[in-house]
Design a protein around this motif. Structure first.
Motif, PDB file in Angstrom:
ATOM      1  N   THR A 197     -11.344   6.109  -8.667  1.00 41.25           N
ATOM      2  CA  THR A 197     -11.000   6.321  -7.488  1.00 41.25           C
ATOM      3  C   THR A 197     -11.908   6.088  -6.330  1.00 41.25           C
TER       4      THR A 197
ATOM      5  N   HIS B 192      -6.022  -1.056  -6.849  1.00 47.50           N
ATOM      6  CA  HIS B 192      -6.774  -0.211  -5.913  1.00 47.50           C
ATOM      7  C   HIS B 192      -6.334   0.999  -5.724  1.00 47.50           C
TER       8      HIS B 192
ATOM      9  N   VAL C 128       0.911  -1.210   0.068  1.00 47.15           N
ATOM     10  CA  VAL C 128      -0.135   0.095  -0.090  1.00 47.15           C
ATOM     11  C   VAL C 128       0.866   1.118   0.137  1.00 47.15           C
TER      12      VAL C 128
ATOM     13  N   ALA D 242      -7.088  -0.601   2.439  1.00 47.13           N
ATOM     14  CA  ALA D 242      -6.658  -0.586   1.248  1.00 47.13           C
ATOM     15  C   ALA D 242      -6.007  -1.936   0.945  1.00 47.13           C
ATOM     16  N   ARG D 243      -5.255  -2.548   2.012  1.00 45.95           N
ATOM     17  CA  ARG D 243      -4.497  -3.840   1.973  1.00 45.95           C
ATOM     18  C   ARG D 243      -5.690  -4.808   1.372  1.00 45.95           C
TER      19      ARG D 243
ATOM     20  N   VAL E  34      -7.435   4.788  -3.624  1.00 46.66           N
ATOM     21  CA  VAL E  34      -8.299   5.429  -3.035  1.00 46.66           C
ATOM     22  C   VAL E  34      -7.644   6.706  -2.441  1.00 46.66           C
TER      23      VAL E  34
ATOM     24  N   ALA F  83      -1.897  -1.083  -3.957  1.00 40.64           N
ATOM     25  CA  ALA F  83      -2.898   0.047  -3.853  1.00 40.64           C
ATOM     26  C   ALA F  83      -2.172   1.210  -3.498  1.00 40.64           C
TER      27      ALA F  83
ATOM     28  N   ALA G   9      -3.156   4.911  -1.805  1.00 36.52           N
ATOM     29  CA  ALA G   9      -3.962   5.670  -0.958  1.00 36.52           C
ATOM     30  C   ALA G   9      -3.585   7.125  -0.872  1.00 36.52           C
TER      31      ALA G   9
ATOM     32  N   ASP H 120     -12.038   7.350   1.015  1.00 32.13           N
ATOM     33  CA  ASP H 120     -12.041   6.865   2.391  1.00 32.13           C
ATOM     34  C   ASP H 120     -11.884   8.232   3.233  1.00 32.13           C
TER      35      ASP H 120
END
Length: 226
Positions: A79, A55, A9, A139-140, A57, A148, A150, A82
């Motif tokens: 996107t 992913h 991540v 996210a993981r 975010v 990912a 973030a 969070d």
């Protein structure tokens, strides 16, 4: 799903923000990336284009969403948002907070500076650890066995990194290793963090006075609340 999987991540700090007044913008809406900040985001998107990222975010704040956009576009992803990735709350939001001027000159604000260990001027460090650890975990889980991105903000990124590396949470803000558009990368083996890396794909675009360890320059708008 194997518990032996490795997942990475990348916690990314957003790019430079248009902030000519030099205010601590914190969680306030309406602060967008500058032209330079968009170049930083594009640079990181190019840097990550060939990675196994599944992913993306971001914090709900505009500057984080705008930083994530070119990364998502380059990878053909949407996107996600969070709320836990948001900037730390701070009582000085909307005020200037420079060297020798601004909010620190007003005696009425000194009561907020009594406890640097909590800290007394904003969201407690331990609360930042709790929410950022949860955001990292989410996210993981969304990218198990892959990677990912973030997008978040300097202080929460630095605090969760400090916690993961077992450093004290109170610190000198000038010494945070978390420059604009940088990547703080957490590698998980299953659910456990096994290493933390750091890189600056857009370092050559970052103004020298905003690099980690740089001396504050009066008249320069630092990325407060970033």
């Amino acid at each position: 799903m194997s518990s032996e999987e490795f997942t990475v991540v990348h916690l990314m700090r957003h790019g430079e923000v248009h902030n000519p007044e030099g205010v601590l913008y914190g969680r306030r809406p309406g602060y967008h990336l500058s032209d330079l900040g968009r170049k930083m985001a594009d640079r990181v998107a190019e840097h990550l284009a060939d990675r196994d990222i599944t992913h993306v975010v971001a914090s709900p704040l505009e500057r984080a969403q705008e930083t994530a956009a070119p990364i998502s576009a380059a990878l053909g992803l949407e996107t996600a948002t969070d709320e836990r990735l948001i900037e730390a709350a701070n009582v000085f939001e909307g005020k200037t907070f420079g060297v020798g001027d601004g909010a620190l000159k007003k005696p009425g604000n000194w009561k907020y500076l009594t406890n640097p260990f909590r800290p007394s001027w904003g969201e407690p460090y331990i609360e930042q650890v709790v929410r950022m650890t949860a955001a990292l975990g989410a996210a993981r889980d969304a990218a198990r066995g892959h990677e990912a991105v973030a997008v978040s903000h300097q202080l929460p990124i630095w605090i969760v990194r400090s916690f993961a590396e077992r450093r004290r949470l109170w610190h000198d803000p000038r010494k945070r290793q978390c420059t604009l558009a940088s990547l703080t990368s957490f590698t998980f083996h299953g659910d456990k963090i096994v290493s933390v890396g750091y890189s600056e794909p857009a370092r050559d675009l970052v103004p020298s006075h905003l690099l980690a360890g740089a001396k504050p320059v009066k008249g320069k708008a630092k990325a407060f609340g970033a």
